[in-house]
Design a protein around this motif. Sequence first.
Motif, short mmCIF file in Angstrom:
data_model
loop_
_atom_site.label_atom_id
_atom_site.label_comp_id
_atom_site.label_asym_id
_atom_site.label_seq_id
_atom_site.Cartn_x
_atom_site.Cartn_y
_atom_site.Cartn_z
N GLU A 343 -30.24 8.69 -4.37
CA GLU A 343 -31.11 7.81 -3.59
C GLU A 343 -30.35 7.12 -2.47
N GLY A 344 -29.07 6.78 -2.71
CA GLY A 344 -28.27 6.13 -1.69
C GLY A 344 -28.12 7.00 -0.46
N VAL A 345 -27.82 8.28 -0.69
CA VAL A 345 -27.70 9.22 0.43
C VAL A 345 -29.05 9.37 1.12
N GLU A 346 -30.12 9.50 0.34
CA GLU A 346 -31.46 9.68 0.92
C GLU A 346 -31.88 8.49 1.76
N LYS A 347 -31.58 7.27 1.29
CA LYS A 347 -31.96 6.07 2.05
C LYS A 347 -31.23 6.01 3.39
N PHE A 348 -29.94 6.37 3.39
CA PHE A 348 -29.19 6.36 4.64
C PHE A 348 -29.67 7.47 5.57
N GLU A 349 -30.06 8.62 5.00
CA GLU A 349 -30.60 9.71 5.82
C GLU A 349 -31.91 9.27 6.47
N THR A 350 -32.76 8.59 5.69
CA THR A 350 -34.04 8.12 6.22
C THR A 350 -33.82 7.11 7.34
N ALA A 351 -32.90 6.16 7.14
CA ALA A 351 -32.60 5.17 8.16
C ALA A 351 -32.08 5.84 9.42
N TRP A 352 -31.25 6.87 9.25
CA TRP A 352 -30.69 7.58 10.40
C TRP A 352 -31.77 8.33 11.17
N GLU A 353 -32.69 8.97 10.44
CA GLU A 353 -33.79 9.69 11.09
C GLU A 353 -34.68 8.71 11.85
N GLU A 354 -34.92 7.54 11.28
CA GLU A 354 -35.73 6.53 11.96
C GLU A 354 -35.02 6.00 13.20
N LEU A 355 -33.70 5.88 13.12
CA LEU A 355 -32.92 5.46 14.28
C LEU A 355 -32.98 6.53 15.37
N LEU A 356 -32.84 7.80 14.99
CA LEU A 356 -32.94 8.89 15.96
C LEU A 356 -34.29 8.84 16.68
N SER A 357 -35.34 8.63 15.91
CA SER A 357 -36.69 8.58 16.49
C SER A 357 -36.84 7.41 17.45
N ALA A 358 -36.31 6.25 17.07
CA ALA A 358 -36.43 5.06 17.91
C ALA A 358 -35.66 5.22 19.22
N VAL A 359 -34.48 5.79 19.15
CA VAL A 359 -33.68 5.99 20.37
C VAL A 359 -34.31 7.06 21.24
N ARG A 360 -34.85 8.10 20.60
CA ARG A 360 -35.54 9.16 21.34
C ARG A 360 -36.72 8.58 22.12
N ASP A 361 -37.50 7.70 21.47
CA ASP A 361 -38.64 7.08 22.14
C ASP A 361 -38.19 6.17 23.28
N ALA A 362 -37.11 5.42 23.03
CA ALA A 362 -36.61 4.51 24.06
C ALA A 362 -36.11 5.28 25.27
N ALA A 363 -35.42 6.41 25.02
CA ALA A 363 -34.91 7.23 26.11
C ALA A 363 -36.06 7.83 26.91
N ALA A 364 -37.12 8.25 26.21
CA ALA A 364 -38.28 8.86 26.89
C ALA A 364 -38.98 7.84 27.78
N SER A 365 -38.99 6.58 27.35
CA SER A 365 -39.69 5.55 28.13
C SER A 365 -38.96 5.18 29.42
#
Length: 367
Positions: A343-365
């Motif tokens: 679960e520890g690995v999975e939680k960090f993976e989820t946080a990383w994917e959410e960070l990727l998505s947020a930065v991707r959206d910010a870059a697109a804007s």
Amino acid sequence: MTELTQKLSDLGVSLWLDDLSRALIESGDLEKLMSERNIVGVTTNPAIFKAAIAGKSDYDAAIADAASRGLDVDDTITELTTADVRSACDVFKPTYEKSSGFDGRVSIEVDPRLAHDEERTVEQAKSLHALVDRENVMIKIPATDEGLPAITRAIAEGISVNVTLIFSLKRYRQVIDAYLAGLEKAAENGVDLSRIHSVASLFVSRVDSEVDKRLEAIGGDALELRGKAGLANAQAAFAEYLEYVNSERFSALKAKGANPQRALWASTGVKNEAYPDTMYVDRLVANPVVNTVPGKTLEAVADHARVEGSLTESDFAAARTTLEKISSVGVDLDDVFAVLEREGVEKFETAWEELLSAVRDAAASTK
């Protein structure tokens, strides 16, 4: 300095902040915590970077600049995070020099998606170490089956490592062995052992969360053991630390300049509001240890910690008894630790994917 945080420092506890953001650095608040709360280091992880960057305007200009240079989202995040860690390393440089490298440390974690990939973990550890380009950086590598040999290889290269996501005593022993093996190889390679430092991050509150859930399912007398597993597991781990630092194997390395790999208490913010909010600090005092605290816990400690003194042999014996009792009522601790690591690995993976998505959206804007 507050009286209580100073007392912890005097007893051998290094307080590292479990948080980092550009705003914390640029506002001077990090330096304030150093001068007023005895903070002597910082740890980061994917969830911390996600909280710092996602949905905040602090990084908009940097993200826009990265986009204008054609950086993809992964490279943008690497640039943002290593820049923050580099800046924090500079803030802590005086602490690093004063403590001969034990403190003044700032940790940055390899991409959590690489937790089960030894080769790429080693490659990224080297890359992050070079990108931050500061002596007081520590590279965080998870203590998975694949992470263990990566830890040895990174240490052998002279890279200081913060081993993360340790839950069981068995895994902690493997981490110790990985560190010692790395030091032995570093010595063979002619690396200056005195410049290599490491901490082993044992997670505390998450152990209680999982064990308590199982105790509640069992019910009856088992309920009396709630809130005791995390502390007992950590206390028993410090007994393991004392055993290895006094071993012939480490003594031989120490004679060549090696430093001990200190135990670090991670996940020390209380997750059950029924428990005292400083319990994972009060009852885990030893010399030397690191306690990496979230801001909320740090303020609670400064205000009303109940520091009972350093751990003793009787504490270690009681801890082992507590773990035996928890097992005897039907809690499979091996399964608990396996679940927590996964679960520890999975939680960090989820946080990383959410960070990727947020930065991707910010870059697109910005286009």
